[in-house]
Design an enzyme around this catalytic site. Structure first.
Site, PDB file in Angstrom:
ATOM      1  N   PHE A  11       0.841  -1.207   0.000  1.00 19.61           N
ATOM      2  CA  PHE A  11       0.000   0.000   0.000  1.00 19.61           C
ATOM      3  C   PHE A  11       0.878   1.259   0.000  1.00 19.61           C
ATOM      4  O   PHE A  11       0.807   2.089  -0.917  1.00 19.61           O
ATOM      5  CB  PHE A  11      -0.916  -0.086   1.233  1.00 19.61           C
ATOM      6  CG  PHE A  11      -1.587   1.188   1.665  1.00 19.61           C
ATOM      7  CD1 PHE A  11      -2.250   1.994   0.752  1.00 19.61           C
ATOM      8  CD2 PHE A  11      -1.583   1.553   3.009  1.00 19.61           C
ATOM      9  CE1 PHE A  11      -2.891   3.167   1.172  1.00 19.61           C
ATOM     10  CE2 PHE A  11      -2.216   2.701   3.436  1.00 19.61           C
ATOM     11  CZ  PHE A  11      -2.861   3.515   2.518  1.00 19.61           C
ATOM     12  N   ASP A  31      10.163  -6.438  -3.453  1.00 17.94           N
ATOM     13  CA  ASP A  31       9.053  -7.006  -2.673  1.00 17.94           C
ATOM     14  C   ASP A  31       9.080  -8.514  -2.849  1.00 17.94           C
ATOM     15  O   ASP A  31       9.603  -9.014  -3.851  1.00 17.94           O
ATOM     16  CB  ASP A  31       7.711  -6.454  -3.177  1.00 17.94           C
ATOM     17  CG  ASP A  31       6.664  -6.359  -2.082  1.00 17.94           C
ATOM     18  OD1 ASP A  31       6.228  -5.244  -1.760  1.00 17.94           O
ATOM     19  OD2 ASP A  31       6.268  -7.419  -1.530  1.00 17.94           O
ATOM     20  N   THR A  35       2.632  -9.824   1.482  1.00 17.61           N
ATOM     21  CA  THR A  35       1.347  -9.113   1.623  1.00 17.61           C
ATOM     22  C   THR A  35       1.145  -8.095   0.501  1.00 17.61           C
ATOM     23  O   THR A  35       0.074  -7.529   0.374  1.00 17.61           O
ATOM     24  CB  THR A  35       1.231  -8.387   2.991  1.00 17.61           C
ATOM     25  OG1 THR A  35       2.334  -7.487   3.135  1.00 17.61           O
ATOM     26  CG2 THR A  35       1.209  -9.373   4.146  1.00 17.61           C
ATOM     27  N   LYS A  91      11.625 -11.118  11.110  1.00 17.56           N
ATOM     28  CA  LYS A  91      12.839 -11.166  10.289  1.00 17.56           C
ATOM     29  C   LYS A  91      12.985  -9.887   9.461  1.00 17.56           C
ATOM     30  O   LYS A  91      14.075  -9.317   9.386  1.00 17.56           O
ATOM     31  CB  LYS A  91      12.819 -12.399   9.382  1.00 17.56           C
ATOM     32  CG  LYS A  91      13.132 -13.681  10.166  1.00 17.56           C
ATOM     33  CD  LYS A  91      12.928 -14.927   9.347  1.00 17.56           C
ATOM     34  CE  LYS A  91      14.083 -15.190   8.416  1.00 17.56           C
ATOM     35  NZ  LYS A  91      13.942 -16.505   7.746  1.00 17.56           N
ATOM     36  N   ASN A  99      20.122  -5.852   6.661  1.00 17.40           N
ATOM     37  CA  ASN A  99      20.581  -5.973   5.262  1.00 17.40           C
ATOM     38  C   ASN A  99      20.488  -4.638   4.525  1.00 17.40           C
ATOM     39  O   ASN A  99      21.391  -4.259   3.784  1.00 17.40           O
ATOM     40  CB  ASN A  99      19.740  -7.020   4.516  1.00 17.40           C
ATOM     41  CG  ASN A  99      20.050  -8.437   4.980  1.00 17.40           C
ATOM     42  OD1 ASN A  99      21.130  -8.693   5.513  1.00 17.40           O
ATOM     43  ND2 ASN A  99      19.119  -9.346   4.794  1.00 17.40           N
ATOM     44  N   TYR A 145       5.571  -7.549  15.846  1.00 21.16           N
ATOM     45  CA  TYR A 145       5.623  -6.316  15.048  1.00 21.16           C
ATOM     46  C   TYR A 145       6.240  -5.179  15.850  1.00 21.16           C
ATOM     47  O   TYR A 145       7.205  -4.546  15.426  1.00 21.16           O
ATOM     48  CB  TYR A 145       4.209  -5.957  14.610  1.00 21.16           C
ATOM     49  CG  TYR A 145       4.108  -4.765  13.693  1.00 21.16           C
ATOM     50  CD1 TYR A 145       4.565  -4.838  12.374  1.00 21.16           C
ATOM     51  CD2 TYR A 145       3.532  -3.576  14.118  1.00 21.16           C
ATOM     52  CE1 TYR A 145       4.449  -3.754  11.524  1.00 21.16           C
ATOM     53  CE2 TYR A 145       3.411  -2.490  13.264  1.00 21.16           C
ATOM     54  CZ  TYR A 145       3.867  -2.584  11.962  1.00 21.16           C
ATOM     55  OH  TYR A 145       3.749  -1.505  11.119  1.00 21.16           O
TER      56      TYR A 145
END
Ligand code: UDP
Length: 313
Positions: A11, A31, A35, A91, A99, A145
């Site tokens: 989004f 991506d 999701t 992760k 990263n 989260y």
């Protein structure tokens, strides 16, 4: 600028990609579609300044050529999604942050991290200024989260302090608009989907918990300004227009011209556990350092969002 945006098919990542393309920059979107959706970036595919890499940012990432900025927006972001994917959520908010920070350091790129109002947990202070440390349950169902985002903030600032990396942290409050997933479980798509099909709106608890809803265009503007600002410490970007979830349900019914009723339910699968009772951004800092404030009111934002969902239900 040549900019890497992780979570580009999501989004927010897709709207940010649009903004950077519009401003004349080159965007590399990344991506893994956990999701995100190709529908959100299909219109950018084939653009001469847009390219896309299908990669999980929690694994080692490689991007050829120079990079001027990295915006790390990859993460499940709805309570439903992170309950379904708790380990990928942790992760991407730890290894993924590491990263992308390592890549920023290697490329000499400026780095912007998508943090969240969830860093304040179930806040005991309302509205929440950036100086508030929060009230987070470290082992509840939402912790995957909240704690990943808090860890990421600490890691971003460690890279800034130790390596001198140029870093920015945006704390994003509830944001809505076109390209949210109809079934992502968050209150905006849930209520709009229910209203458009004249089904009852599912208010969790007694609906007295509050949220402050911001239209995505305001957020994108705030993020764009933050990236080019000199502010290293976190900045809240949100709309201070606080309302109860029950009031919000009534507003959606009215704006969708719906016949829906309201039902009160208590989900027991973890979605409602530790649900923050209040949430409202203190945006004095954003006003001061970014000369930013939201421009889009709820009626206009809902109008556009309801129109988007109308042919998705
Ligand atoms: N909520 C609700 N009904 C729904 C979905 C959510 O009453 O069908 C409530 C939820 O309990 C929370 C608020 O709406 O108080 C916002 O939930 P959301 O999942 O959008 O995001 P959060 O702000 O909790 O991250």
């Amino acid at each position: 600028m040549r900019v890497l945006i992780t979570g580009a098919a999501g989004f927010l990542g897709s709207h940010l990609s649009d903004r950077f393309i519009k401003e004349g920059h080159t965007v590399i979107g990344m991506d893994n579609f956990i999701t995100g959706s190709m529908d959100n970036i299909a219109h950018l595919m084939g653009h001469e300044r847009f390219s896309f890499i299908n990669q999980d940012v929690s694994n080692f990432i490689y991007v050829a050529g120079e990079l001027d900025a990295i915006l790390h927006f990859a993460s499940p972001a709805s309570p439903n999604d992170y309950l379904e994917h708790p380990i990928p959520t942790m992760k991407v908010g730890s290894l993924g942050t590491h990263n992308t920070l390592g890549l920023a350091k290697a490329k000499g790129a400026r780095y912007l991290f998508a943090s969240t109002s969830e860093t304040y947990g179930d806040p005991l202070v309302n509205p929440q200024p950036e100086t508030y440390w929060g009230n987070v349950n470290p082992n509840g169902p939402r912790s995957c989260y909240d704690e990943a985002k808090r860890f990421s903030e600490a890691l971003v600032l460690a890279y800034h302090r130790y390596h001198g990396l140029e870093t920015r942290i945006v704390r994003i409050f509830n944001t809505y608009g076109p390209r949210m997933r109809l079934n992502d479980g968050r209150v905006v798509p849930n209520f709009i989907g229910q209203a458009l099909t004249n089904k009852p709106l599912t208010v969790y608890g007694d609906g007295s918990q509050t949220r402050s809803f911001q239209f995505y265009t305001d957020l994108v503007e705030g993020i764009y300004r933050l990236l080019f600002s000199a502010e290293t410490m976190p900045v809240n970007i949100g709309n201070p227009g606080e309302m109860s979830i029950l009031e919000f349900a009534r507003a959606v019914i009215e704006h969708a011209d719906s016949k829906s009723d309201i039902v009160f339910t208590n989900p027991t699968d973890g979605r409602f556990t530790d649900d923050p009772k209040v949430r409202r951004p203190d945006i004095s800092k954003a006003k001061r350092v970014l000369d930013w404030e939201p421009k889009v009111g709820l009626a206009d934002g809902l109008f556009e969002t309801i129109a988007y969902f109308r042919d998705k239900v």
